[in-house]
Every structure is written in structure tokens, then in C-alpha cells.
Motif scaffolding. Structure first.
Motif, PDB file in Angstrom:
ATOM      1  N   MET A  34       5.261  -0.554   5.274  1.00  0.00           N
ATOM      2  CA  MET A  34       6.501   0.213   5.339  1.00  0.00           C
ATOM      3  C   MET A  34       7.656  -0.745   5.663  1.00  0.00           C
ATOM      4  SD  MET A  34       7.001   3.347   4.709  1.00  0.00           S
ATOM      5  CE  MET A  34       6.262   4.902   5.178  1.00  0.00           C
ATOM      6  N   ALA A  35       7.419  -1.624   6.640  1.00  0.00           N
ATOM      7  CA  ALA A  35       8.453  -2.572   7.056  1.00  0.00           C
ATOM      8  C   ALA A  35       8.817  -3.539   5.925  1.00  0.00           C
ATOM      9  CB  ALA A  35       7.987  -3.357   8.276  1.00  0.00           C
ATOM     10  N   ARG A  36       7.841  -3.760   5.012  1.00  0.00           N
ATOM     11  CA  ARG A  36       8.085  -4.694   3.903  1.00  0.00           C
ATOM     12  C   ARG A  36       8.405  -3.957   2.604  1.00  0.00           C
ATOM     13  NH1 ARG A  36       2.566  -8.213   4.720  1.00  0.00           N
ATOM     14  NH2 ARG A  36       3.116  -9.282   6.665  1.00  0.00           N
ATOM     15  N   HIS A  37       8.615  -2.648   2.694  1.00  0.00           N
ATOM     16  CA  HIS A  37       8.840  -1.851   1.486  1.00  0.00           C
ATOM     17  C   HIS A  37      10.066  -2.364   0.729  1.00  0.00           C
ATOM     18  CE1 HIS A  37       9.499   1.553  -1.152  1.00  0.00           C
ATOM     19  NE2 HIS A  37       8.331   2.040  -0.785  1.00  0.00           N
ATOM     20  N   PRO A  38       9.921  -2.558  -0.600  1.00  0.00           N
ATOM     21  CA  PRO A  38      11.050  -3.136  -1.365  1.00  0.00           C
ATOM     22  C   PRO A  38      12.322  -2.294  -1.318  1.00  0.00           C
ATOM     23  CG  PRO A  38       9.274  -2.379  -2.825  1.00  0.00           C
ATOM     24  CD  PRO A  38       8.735  -2.350  -1.432  1.00  0.00           C
ATOM     25  N   LYS A  39      12.193  -1.007  -1.000  1.00  0.00           N
ATOM     26  CA  LYS A  39      13.401  -0.166  -0.989  1.00  0.00           C
ATOM     27  C   LYS A  39      13.940   0.065   0.429  1.00  0.00           C
ATOM     28  CE  LYS A  39      12.978   2.162  -5.337  1.00  0.00           C
ATOM     29  NZ  LYS A  39      11.927   2.997  -5.950  1.00  0.00           N
ATOM     30  N   ARG A  40      13.301  -0.545   1.403  1.00  0.00           N
ATOM     31  CA  ARG A  40      13.733  -0.327   2.789  1.00  0.00           C
ATOM     32  C   ARG A  40      15.160  -0.848   2.988  1.00  0.00           C
ATOM     33  NH1 ARG A  40      11.156   1.144   7.310  1.00  0.00           N
ATOM     34  NH2 ARG A  40      12.007   0.423   9.288  1.00  0.00           N
ATOM     35  N   PRO A  41      15.980  -0.135   3.777  1.00  0.00           N
ATOM     36  CA  PRO A  41      17.335  -0.655   4.028  1.00  0.00           C
ATOM     37  C   PRO A  41      17.277  -2.071   4.598  1.00  0.00           C
ATOM     38  CG  PRO A  41      17.088   1.568   4.942  1.00  0.00           C
ATOM     39  CD  PRO A  41      15.737   1.143   4.463  1.00  0.00           C
ATOM     40  N   LEU A  42      18.144  -2.936   4.095  1.00  0.00           N
ATOM     41  CA  LEU A  42      18.177  -4.330   4.531  1.00  0.00           C
ATOM     42  C   LEU A  42      19.395  -4.575   5.417  1.00  0.00           C
ATOM     43  CD1 LEU A  42      17.360  -6.008   1.100  1.00  0.00           C
ATOM     44  CD2 LEU A  42      15.788  -5.684   3.025  1.00  0.00           C
ATOM     45  N   ALA A  43      19.458  -5.757   5.981  1.00  0.00           N
ATOM     46  CA  ALA A  43      20.603  -6.110   6.821  1.00  0.00           C
ATOM     47  C   ALA A  43      21.914  -5.820   6.111  1.00  0.00           C
ATOM     48  CB  ALA A  43      20.512  -7.579   7.204  1.00  0.00           C
ATOM     49  N   SER A  44      21.953  -6.133   4.826  1.00  0.00           N
ATOM     50  CA  SER A  44      23.209  -5.928   4.073  1.00  0.00           C
ATOM     51  C   SER A  44      23.635  -4.454   4.103  1.00  0.00           C
ATOM     52  CB  SER A  44      23.052  -6.405   2.637  1.00  0.00           C
ATOM     53  OG  SER A  44      21.869  -5.873   2.074  1.00  0.00           O
ATOM     54  N   ASP A  45      22.654  -3.532   4.127  1.00  0.00           N
ATOM     55  CA  ASP A  45      22.991  -2.107   4.197  1.00  0.00           C
ATOM     56  C   ASP A  45      23.614  -1.759   5.546  1.00  0.00           C
ATOM     57  OD1 ASP A  45      21.910  -1.286   1.606  1.00  0.00           O
ATOM     58  OD2 ASP A  45      19.983  -1.871   2.468  1.00  0.00           O
ATOM     59  N   TYR A  46      23.098  -2.365   6.599  1.00  0.00           N
ATOM     60  CA  TYR A  46      23.659  -2.110   7.934  1.00  0.00           C
ATOM     61  C   TYR A  46      25.054  -2.715   8.035  1.00  0.00           C
ATOM     62  CZ  TYR A  46      18.991  -0.558   9.238  1.00  0.00           C
ATOM     63  OH  TYR A  46      17.820   0.124   9.299  1.00  0.00           O
ATOM     64  N   LEU A  47      25.206  -3.923   7.507  1.00  0.00           N
ATOM     65  CA  LEU A  47      26.513  -4.589   7.573  1.00  0.00           C
ATOM     66  C   LEU A  47      27.558  -3.791   6.792  1.00  0.00           C
ATOM     67  CD1 LEU A  47      25.427  -8.342   7.156  1.00  0.00           C
ATOM     68  CD2 LEU A  47      26.055  -7.148   9.265  1.00  0.00           C
ATOM     69  N   ALA A  48      27.140  -3.260   5.633  1.00  0.00           N
ATOM     70  CA  ALA A  48      28.070  -2.503   4.794  1.00  0.00           C
ATOM     71  C   ALA A  48      28.486  -1.191   5.454  1.00  0.00           C
ATOM     72  CB  ALA A  48      27.430  -2.233   3.436  1.00  0.00           C
ATOM     73  N   ALA A  49      27.642  -0.681   6.341  1.00  0.00           N
ATOM     74  CA  ALA A  49      27.930   0.608   6.976  1.00  0.00           C
ATOM     75  C   ALA A  49      28.799   0.472   8.226  1.00  0.00           C
ATOM     76  CB  ALA A  49      26.627   1.313   7.332  1.00  0.00           C
ATOM     77  N   VAL A  97       0.821  -1.226   0.000  1.00  0.00           N
ATOM     78  CA  VAL A  97       0.000   0.000   0.000  1.00  0.00           C
ATOM     79  C   VAL A  97       0.854   1.275   0.000  1.00  0.00           C
ATOM     80  CG1 VAL A  97      -1.975  -1.137   1.116  1.00  0.00           C
ATOM     81  CG2 VAL A  97      -0.320   0.084   2.529  1.00  0.00           C
ATOM     82  N   ILE A  98       2.042   1.179   0.584  1.00  0.00           N
ATOM     83  CA  ILE A  98       2.924   2.359   0.599  1.00  0.00           C
ATOM     84  C   ILE A  98       3.475   2.611  -0.810  1.00  0.00           C
ATOM     85  CG2 ILE A  98       5.060   3.328   1.534  1.00  0.00           C
ATOM     86  CD1 ILE A  98       2.866   3.197   3.629  1.00  0.00           C
ATOM     87  N   VAL A  99       3.903   1.528  -1.453  1.00  0.00           N
ATOM     88  CA  VAL A  99       4.422   1.656  -2.819  1.00  0.00           C
ATOM     89  C   VAL A  99       3.349   2.243  -3.733  1.00  0.00           C
ATOM     90  CG1 VAL A  99       5.290   0.383  -4.822  1.00  0.00           C
ATOM     91  CG2 VAL A  99       6.075  -0.232  -2.527  1.00  0.00           C
ATOM     92  N   GLU A 100       2.115   1.762  -3.602  1.00  0.00           N
ATOM     93  CA  GLU A 100       1.012   2.268  -4.416  1.00  0.00           C
ATOM     94  C   GLU A 100       0.827   3.766  -4.200  1.00  0.00           C
ATOM     95  OE1 GLU A 100      -0.823   0.567  -6.784  1.00  0.00           O
ATOM     96  OE2 GLU A 100       0.830  -0.824  -6.358  1.00  0.00           O
ATOM     97  N   ARG A 101       0.895   4.159  -2.946  1.00  0.00           N
ATOM     98  CA  ARG A 101       0.686   5.559  -2.616  1.00  0.00           C
ATOM     99  C   ARG A 101       1.812   6.437  -3.160  1.00  0.00           C
ATOM    100  NH1 ARG A 101      -0.999   6.208   3.442  1.00  0.00           N
ATOM    101  NH2 ARG A 101      -2.328   4.500   2.778  1.00  0.00           N
ATOM    102  N   GLU A 102       3.007   5.880  -3.109  1.00  0.00           N
ATOM    103  CA  GLU A 102       4.165   6.649  -3.605  1.00  0.00           C
ATOM    104  C   GLU A 102       4.060   6.934  -5.091  1.00  0.00           C
ATOM    105  OE1 GLU A 102       7.253   4.103  -2.245  1.00  0.00           O
ATOM    106  OE2 GLU A 102       7.643   5.273  -0.433  1.00  0.00           O
ATOM    107  N   LYS A 103       3.372   6.029  -5.832  1.00  0.00           N
ATOM    108  CA  LYS A 103       3.240   6.194  -7.282  1.00  0.00           C
ATOM    109  C   LYS A 103       2.598   7.528  -7.635  1.00  0.00           C
ATOM    110  CE  LYS A 103       3.206   1.376  -8.710  1.00  0.00           C
ATOM    111  NZ  LYS A 103       2.327   0.215  -8.875  1.00  0.00           N
ATOM    112  N   SER A 104       1.643   7.941  -6.786  1.00  0.00           N
ATOM    113  CA  SER A 104       0.939   9.186  -7.082  1.00  0.00           C
ATOM    114  C   SER A 104       1.851  10.401  -6.918  1.00  0.00           C
ATOM    115  CB  SER A 104      -0.288   9.322  -6.173  1.00  0.00           C
ATOM    116  OG  SER A 104       0.131   9.380  -4.833  1.00  0.00           O
ATOM    117  N   LEU A 105       2.994  10.203  -6.270  1.00  0.00           N
ATOM    118  CA  LEU A 105       3.933  11.320  -6.075  1.00  0.00           C
ATOM    119  C   LEU A 105       5.000  11.375  -7.166  1.00  0.00           C
ATOM    120  CD1 LEU A 105       4.624  11.258  -2.220  1.00  0.00           C
ATOM    121  CD2 LEU A 105       3.437  13.046  -3.489  1.00  0.00           C
ATOM    122  N   VAL A 106       5.139  10.252  -7.878  1.00  0.00           N
ATOM    123  CA  VAL A 106       6.242  10.136  -8.837  1.00  0.00           C
ATOM    124  C   VAL A 106       6.230  11.278  -9.859  1.00  0.00           C
ATOM    125  CG1 VAL A 106       7.116   8.745 -10.763  1.00  0.00           C
ATOM    126  CG2 VAL A 106       6.552   7.666  -8.577  1.00  0.00           C
TER     127      VAL A 106
END
Lengths: 321, 295
Positions: free
Chosen positions: A57-72, A3-12
Motif C-alpha cells: 500500500m505504501a509503495r502503491h503507484p497511485k499513492r499521493p506523493l510529496a508533490s501532492d502534499y506540497l501542491a496542497a 499485491v495491492i495493485v494485483e488485487r485491485e485488478k479484480s475490481l476493475v
């Protein structure tokens, strides 16, 4: 469908137009008006999120993942395998340096695309993953390294193989290992905290949760299916499960919330990752120098108290704050 | 066998029959119509085919202990921390289950002796909210383990659970962490922690204290696992083999110490206690219990 991704589309479209204007002129009236409009829209859309919206939001495809935390992290060297069966790519663990501090890191790893998600089993950890985690928890305790975990899983793997290899025992053993650890434990719930599969690496002295992360006893879909025989009623179930960071903070299950930018952590992933690592560093500083005995006693009292029940005699009842 | 201590005679909970109990009971396996009294007298095992019915906590306690059972933790009662409602409000469901099961919650805890061995005993009951673990179950189990530790008694817990109790949300999940704390401390006292997994034992209970025990016994044919059968079938989109997640399957895979028929449970537990507990340590333990009983 998210639902968040859908909503974001209207802002694109508006955002594309905004970018165009910015390229041409930084001070036009049209630009400022549009900026204000987009900001207002964003506040309307994301200013007050329902429990179900936070699940998305927690399942958002662009949300930072563990790999992002590990890389930082300053440094990270992955240690592999449970020494018995196989290396589980759904759970990464190993030595790390966090703001100069030596730590042991455990992270549930979702993939960033379909191919990687298949390899990592969508972040659903199998018994061998938990056994690797347990091995590293025990090692950390022996080497006096604080344990830092990043939780992001829809739940422990529910497959045939996982049952054959004793998923229950693997999780139960992680809980015991964390209870026994003589070192500080800081857990972060950065995305989805799916039930026992999440708790297995999140029994901790200090639990930090991202504002829009969720942590639940059952998935909203599963809960709705059980209650009403209708997974489509997940939004309703999400509301009742009290799975948001604010709810869990009230219950004493989560100790600290890290605020996310308007629209979610993915709006500025790298900055959010740093903010989370700062929070972990702060928590570790506060736990520094405490003896193993002190830590274990405090951990015992913390978990011993969680819950709400009433007492017929009115003497010992533990109610919610 | 040593005589039953006087304090144990003080309190004994009688076997409870559900009010709607009819005279006859059909065996779901062999379809035989059984006279209920005969089945009850046979520890709820089908007199024809040996099928194990799910057993009421107090029936189990009565079939197990030497004499009396001193119950503790009855003052720990469920609240409604989430103000939960689905088809019915949570308090209404609790009330209905209290009526139906004659229990105050999904676990009964207390002290008893088994062939003279004083033990702390916990028995979960599927009749109350499917044996799910909410705050009260977690609290009573942790309490039992702490009291067992204080009195230097072995602890035996019979599990029967559908997992964490959804109506208490994350507070229910946290009981996995709470019981683990108590198990870990208990293990410092040099006495055995034994679990007996009965039908069904799944989710948050199997993934915490059930599989943290020193000795894990499963009742014959009991369904035991982490994920529920339906969840797995939906995930893999195929039917699971009949014996999947049964006690016998778990024994073969090396997850448990033994599978025991209900009629042999008491004798087996007594043998385990005889190996694991030094009888010379019994006297101080026995002395410790009456003080509690008289409190």
C-alpha cells in the motif's frame, strides 16, 4: 509486482459495470445490489491488511506523493541546493504556508513516472540532499519557523557517490540539527519510511503516520535476505519488523495515526492529503507558543525514553507500554 | 604522569579470551600461522604483516587505560520487545553471544584515566550481535555521555558496528535519535567528544554518534561507511575497488581527522586530550568520579 495493485485488478471490471449503471439510472435495483457487492468485496480485500500488504500500500503507484502534499499547501517556494555540490531532486525543501501558518517544509520526493523517478532517484536522498535539509533546518530555527517534513523514501541512497560524499555524516548532521532546532518539528510518514534515511528528517516533537504507511529499520526484502538469504521471504520479515502505524504507535515512536479510506489513501488522494495537512496544523497549534528551551527539553525526554530494556536491579528498566 | 587514583584500583575487568580459542591464529592477510599469545601481546596486530584483527572490548580497554576501569551501565540489559524469532529466537541469540563473547551487550562503558586524563570511555565489540545497536547500546552510550557531561569529562567512544539491530526493529533505529540527544547535550559542557572508528563501522552507528564527534579517528584499514559493501555492489551491479570505504579512503575524501595504527592509538588520544583539555580542570573532575564509584 504490487499485491495491492494485483488485487485491485479484480475490481476493475465490476467498477466499470458500476459506472455504466450509474450513467443510465441512479436508482435501479441492479445498481444497488452491485454497489453492495463491490463494497463487500472491498472490505474483504482491504478491511484487514497484513504488514506486507501495507508495505505494498505504501509503495502503491497511485499513492499521493510529496508533490501532492506540497501542491496542497497555501503556498510553497522551493529553496535549492546544499551550497557545495548540487541540488538533490530527491529532497525538496523550502518556505511554505500551511493553513495560513509560515513553516519550513522538507519532503522526500519519489517521482510519479519512470522518467521523473530516475531524475529524483526514486526518492533516495544523497548526502547533498541531507545537507540542503540541514541548511534549511538551521534557517528555520533562526527565523522561528516550525519545521514540517514529509517522509517517503525506501532509504538513503546507497551509491558510490553517496559514500564518497559521506552519507553517514550527512544523516548524523541532520539528526543533530533537528535536536538543536528551537522551533516545533512535526514529521509525517506518508509512504515508505526507510530506516536512517527517513529518520534524518523525522526526529520530531510530533510524528504523524498515515495508517498504511510503513516505517522500518530495514526493508523487508533486505531483512529477509540477511536472515534467511532469501528476499522472497519479505512478507514474513515485514510481519516481524513491526513496521505498521499501529505497532509504532504502541512503541511511542509514532504519536498520531491518520486513518485512510478503505482500500488506501489513493482511493481519494486529494481528500487524504487535506486530512494529513489538518493533522499537521492541529499538531502545530498544540506546539505553538512553546519556547525553544521547552521544546528541546521535551524532545530530549521523548527520545531519551524510547526503547525497552531490563534492569538487573529492577529500578530503572524501561518496558513497553 | 600523575598517580592512579585509589578508586580506579577498585575494579578492573580482566582480559577475556573466548573459550574456543586455539593456540594458533592464522592471519587472513599474510596467511602466517601466528602463536595466539604473541598476537594478543601485540594488541591483536599480526606480528608479521601488521594486519589488525578485530579486538575484544576488554582487550582494547586494557591496552588503553592507565590502570583500572570502572564500568557503568552493566545493569542495563537487553529485553525482547518484539518477541523476535527468525532461525532462532532473539533471546537465544543473545544468550549464545553472551557465552561466546563474555559480554553482556555490544558496548562496554565506564571511566578510566589515559596518561592521567580522566575520561568517559565506551568500547563497542563486534563479537556481540555484530556490534549492532539495539536499545541497550543506545541506552549505555547515552548514559555514558550524560555521566561524562555531569562530571565534566571528555568522552571517547570506539565504534564497531554492523548498524541498527534488526531484532529490535524500529526501537533500534530510534537509538540513533537517543544517542544524538545525548551527544548534543554533552557538547554544551566544553569537553571534547572523540570517536575512534574501528572495523567495521556502518549504518545506524556511523550515521549517528560516530560521525557527530569533534575529533574522528579511524583505525588503520578499518571498513567504514553508511551502506554495507554488498548492498552497494548489488545496487550498482559491479565490484567495488579494494580500498573503497576504508579508513584511508575516508581520510582522502575528507571525512575523518586521521588514520592511526593500533599501536599508536593510545599516544594519539593522549595528545588530543592534551590539546583539547585544560589540565587545570582535571582536579574537580577527578574528585567527581570517586563519588560515583562508591555509590
Amino acid at each position: 509486482m504490487n499485491v495491492i495493485v494485483e488485487r485491485e485488478k479484480s475490481l476493475v471490471e465490476l467498477e466499470a459495470r458500476l459506472a455504466q449503471l450509474r450513467e443510465r439510472d441512479t436508482a435501479s435495483g441492479e445498481l444497488r445490489a452491485l454497489e453492495t457487492k463491490v463494497e463487500e468485496l472491498r472490505r474483504d480485500m482491504f478491511g484487514r491488511l497484513s504488514a506486507w500488504e501495507r508495505v505494498n500500500m505504501a509503495r502503491h503507484p497511485k499513492r499521493p506523493l510529496a508533490s501532492d502534499y506540497l501542491a496542497a499547501l497555501d503556498a510553497f517556494d522551493e529553496l535549492h541546493g546544499d551550497r557545495h555540490f548540487r541540488d538533490d531532486p530527491a529532497l525538496a525543501g523550502g518556505f511554505a504556508k500551511l493553513r495560513g501558518r509560515r513553516v519550513m517544509v522538507l519532503a522526500q520526493q519519489k517521482g510519479s513516472d519512470t522518467k521523473e523517478n530516475v531524475r529524483r532517484n526514486f526518492g533516495m536522498v544523497s548526502p547533498e540532499g541531507y545537507r540542503k535539509a540541514k541548511r534549511l533546518m538551521e534557517l528555520a530555527s533562526r527565523l522561528r519557523l516550525p519545521i514540517v517534513s514529509f517522509v517517503d523514501t525506501s532509504g538513503a541512497d546507497p551509491g558510490i557517490g553517496s559514500e564518497e560524499r559521506a552519507q553517514s555524516e550527512a544523516i548524523a548532521s541532520c539528526l543533530l540539527a533537528l535536536t538543536r532546532a528551537e522551533v516545533p518539528i512535526v514529521a509525517t510518514i506518508v509512504g515508505e519510511g526507510g530506516s536512517g534515511g527517513a529518520l534524518a528528517i523525522a526526529l520530531a516533537d510530533h510524528v504523524i503516520m498515515a495508517e498504511n504507511a510503513v516505517y522500518s529499520v530495514a526493508s523487508p526484502e533486505g531483512c529477509a535476505a540477511i536472515l534467511w538469504g532469501d528476499a522472497a521471504r519479505a512478507p514474513e520479515a515485514a510481519e516481524r519488523l513491526r513496521l505498521t502505524s499501529a505497532d509504532l504507535n504502541t512503541f511511542g515512536i509514532v504519536d498520531e495515526i491518520v486513518a485512510e479510506p478503505l482500500g488506501g489513501a489513493h482511493r481519494n488522494g486529494p481528500a487524504f492529503v487535506q486530512k494529513m495537512l489538518d493533522a499537521v496544523d492541529g499538531a502545530l497549534s498544540r506546539l505553538d507558543g512553546l519556547s525553544g528551551e521547552t521544546l528541546r527539553e521535551a524532545r530530549y525526554m521523548k527520545y531519551r525514553r524510547i526503547g525497552a530494556w531490563r534492569d538487573e536491579t529492577g529500578e530503572r528498566a524501561v518496558a513497553l507500554p | 604522569m600523575p598517580p592512579i587514583p585509589e578508586w580506579l584500583r577498585l575494579r578492573r575487568d580482566k582480559s577475556v579470551q573466548p573459550e574456543d580459542a586455539s593456540l594458533w591464529q592464522k592471519c587472513p592477510r599474510c596467511n602466517e600461522m601466528l602463536y595466539r599469545k604473541d598476537v594478543a601481546a601485540n594488541q591483536w596486530v599480526c606480528t608479521r604483516c601488521g594486519y589488525h584483527f578485530r579486538m575484544h572490548a576488554y582487550d582494547r580497554i586494557n591496552a588503553l587505560v592507565d590502570g583500572d576501569f570502572v564500568e557503568i551501565g552493566t545493569e542495563i540489559l537487553p529485553g525482547d520487545p518484539l518477541a523476535w524469532t527468525d532461525k532462532r529466537p532473539y533471546p537465544a541469540k543473545l544468550e549464545a553471544d553472551r557465552e561466546k563473547s563474555k559480554l553482556t551487550e555490544a558496548v562496554v562503558t565506564g571511566f578510566a584515566t589515559l596518561d592521567g586524563f580522566p575520561v568517559a570511555l565506551g568500547v563497542m565489540d563486534f563479537n556481540f550481535r555484530g556490534g549492532t545497536m539495539g536499545t541497550v547500546v543506545g541506552e549505555r552510550i547515552a548514559n555514558l555521555l550524560e555521566e561524562a557531561r555531569r562530571r565534566r569529562l571528555p568522552c571517547i567512544i570506539f565504534t564497531a558496528s554492523g548498524g541498527a539491530r534488526m531484532e529490535e526493529g524500529m526501537l533500534a533505529l530510534m537509538q540513533m535519535a537517543k544517542t544524538t540527544q545525548a551527544v548534543e547535550r554533552f557538547m554544551e559542557n566544553g569537553n571534547p567528544f572523540i570517536t575512534v572508528l574501528t572495523d567495521p563501522t556502518t549504518g545506524g552507528v556511523s550515521a549517528s554518534f560516530a560521525f557527530q564527534a569533534d575529533i574522528i579517528i579511524a583505525e588503520a584499514k578499518a571498513a567504514i561507511g553508511f551502506a554495507g559493501r554488498r548492498v552497494i555492489e548489488q545496487t550498482i551491479r559491479q565490484k567495488l575497488p579494494e580500498n573503497f570505504q576504508t579508513a584511508e579512503f575516508l581520510l582522502e575524501k575528507g571525512h575523518i581527522d586521521m588514520v592511526v595504527e593500533r599501536h599508536d592509538l593510545r599516544a594519539t588520544l593522549v595528545r588530543m586530550l592534551d590539546y583539547a583539555v585544560d589540565r587545570r580542570r582535571l582536579t574537580p573532575a577527578l574528585k567527581a568520579v570517586p563519588e560515583f564509584a562508591l555509590q
